[in-house]
Design an enzyme around this catalytic site. Structure first.
Site, PDB file in Angstrom:
ATOM      1  CD  GLU A 133      -2.841   1.630   0.869  1.00 21.82           C
ATOM      2  OE1 GLU A 133      -2.917   1.265  -0.313  1.00 21.82           O
ATOM      3  OE2 GLU A 133      -3.709   2.304   1.458  1.00 21.82           O
TER       4      GLU A 133
ATOM      5  CB  THR B 152      -4.754   9.170  -0.736  1.00 22.26           C
ATOM      6  OG1 THR B 152      -5.820   8.281  -1.057  1.00 22.26           O
ATOM      7  CG2 THR B 152      -4.644   9.283   0.769  1.00 22.26           C
TER       8      THR B 152
HETATM    9  N1  HSE Z   1      -7.153   8.010   6.132  1.00 18.65           N
HETATM   10  C1  HSE Z   1      -6.567   8.420   4.890  1.00 18.65           C
HETATM   11  C2  HSE Z   1      -6.991   9.832   4.542  1.00 18.65           C
HETATM   12  C3  HSE Z   1      -6.983   7.548   3.742  1.00 18.65           C
HETATM   13  O1  HSE Z   1      -8.140  10.193   4.813  1.00 18.65           O
HETATM   14  O2  HSE Z   1      -6.180  10.566   3.989  1.00 18.65           O
HETATM   15  C4  HSE Z   1      -6.433   6.166   3.720  1.00 18.65           C
HETATM   16  O3  HSE Z   1      -5.374   5.858   4.525  1.00 18.65           O
END
Ligand code: HSE
Length: 313
Positions: free
Chosen positions: A134, A188
């Site tokens: 990941e 992201t």
């Molecule tokens: N929690 C992360 C975010 C997404 O909202 O940027 C996945 O890890």
């Protein structure tokens, strides 16, 4: 010579779950990636086929989340020079949607190698390898809020991603997830780059209280408490502008009876939790009507919490 192979399914996930930025994630049913793995004579791991990715995913093992996760596990087991494995990745979920697409592939890669080698590791011990995979997608050390629920199923609290320290919470029976996913991509990395590094103390206090109450609600099976704490007052206000008419979709979901509604992971998908499947359906219709009004193409998914996580099909 190659063996007939095995098929793995790794589910889509909702990260953050409103009040738990980077520390809560849940797994859904029906949507996810599939990976077929075969043992072959020539040692090493190769990706021989990728479907459903519109040419966007690399075949190079070290640049592919499924490939790298599988490779790291093979190396850990000291079998890289000895065992030959071919992967066929079937992407069955949208990219950059906030539904943990890269995490599902990484989980499938680690699971596939473990299953082909007759499970030398317990499922939960695959987490570091899936996280290694990941990390290609995130460009930094990965957060486990998608990988852990995709692997293990259920609702997961991530106390630490590195080293992994994750805990499954008892999901309230009957809880339903509705997801609306537009035909838009948000990376992201990008959605994180707009976040302020400062949090006002009063917001921190309120968000911590909601996260603590979320955990209590799950243990006490208290659906009304859950409804009070499904709020994100820190991240959602900063990211909402990336998603067209976010507030209107959220209002529609809450008016239709959702317990809570927020951005799924880094977005642009939006999720809602409901206490039963009839409400979840009404919530889906309400969210859908809102985007239809603006001509925003989307897909609706409805699912209970997936308690099993990744599995051999
Ligand atoms: N929690 C992360 C975010 C997404 O909202 O940027 C996945 O890890």
């Amino acid at each position: 010579m190659s063996t007939p192979g095995i098929k793995i399914f790794a589910p889509a996930t909702v990260g953050n779950v409103a009040c738990g930025f980077d520390v809560l994630g849940l797994s859904i049913e029906g949507l996810g990636d599939e990976l077929i793995a075969r043992q072959v004579d020539e040692p090493g791991l190769r990706i021989v086929k990728i479907t459903g990715a519109k040419g966007k995913l690399p075949y190079e093992v070290e640049k592919n989340t499924a490939g790298l996760a599988g490779l790291r596990l093979l190396q850990h087991l000291g079998k890289e020079q000895e065992i030959g494995i071919e992967f066929e990745l079937r992407k069955k979920m949208p990219f950059g949607s906030g539904l943990g697409s890269s995490a599902a592939s990484a989980v499938a890669g680690a699971m596939a190698v473990n299953e082909l080698l007759k499970r030398p590791l317990e499922k939960r011990d695959l987490l570091p390898f899936a996280l290694a995979g990941e990390s290609i997608a995130t460009g930094t050390a990965a957060h486990a809020d998608n990988v852990a629920p995709s692997l293990l199923g259920g609702i997961i609290l991530v106390r630490s991603s590195n080293p992994p320290d994750v805990h499954r919470l008892p999901a309230i029976p009957g809880l339903q997830v509705t997801i609306i996913s537009p035909k838009l991509e948000i990376m992201t990395k990008e959605a994180r780059s707009i976040l302020s590094s400062q949090v006002p103390l009063s917001d921190f206090v309120q968000q911590s209280a909601n996260l603590g109450a979320f955990v209590a609600a799950m243990y006490r099976q208290d659906i009304t408490l859950l409804g009070r704490c499904l709020k994100d007052i820190i991240i959602e206000p900063q990211r909402a502008k990336l998603i067209p008419h976010f507030s209107e979709v959220q209002d529609a979901a809450l008016e239709a009876g959702a317990l809570g509604c927020s951005i799924s992971g880094a977005g642009p998908a939006i999720f809602a939790l409901s206490s039963n499947s009839l409400i979840a359906e009404a919530v889906g219709n309400a969210m859908s009507s809102t985007w239809e009004k603006y001509g925003i193409e989307h897909t609706i998914y409805q699912s209970p919490i997936n308690l099993e996580g990744a599995r051999k099909m």
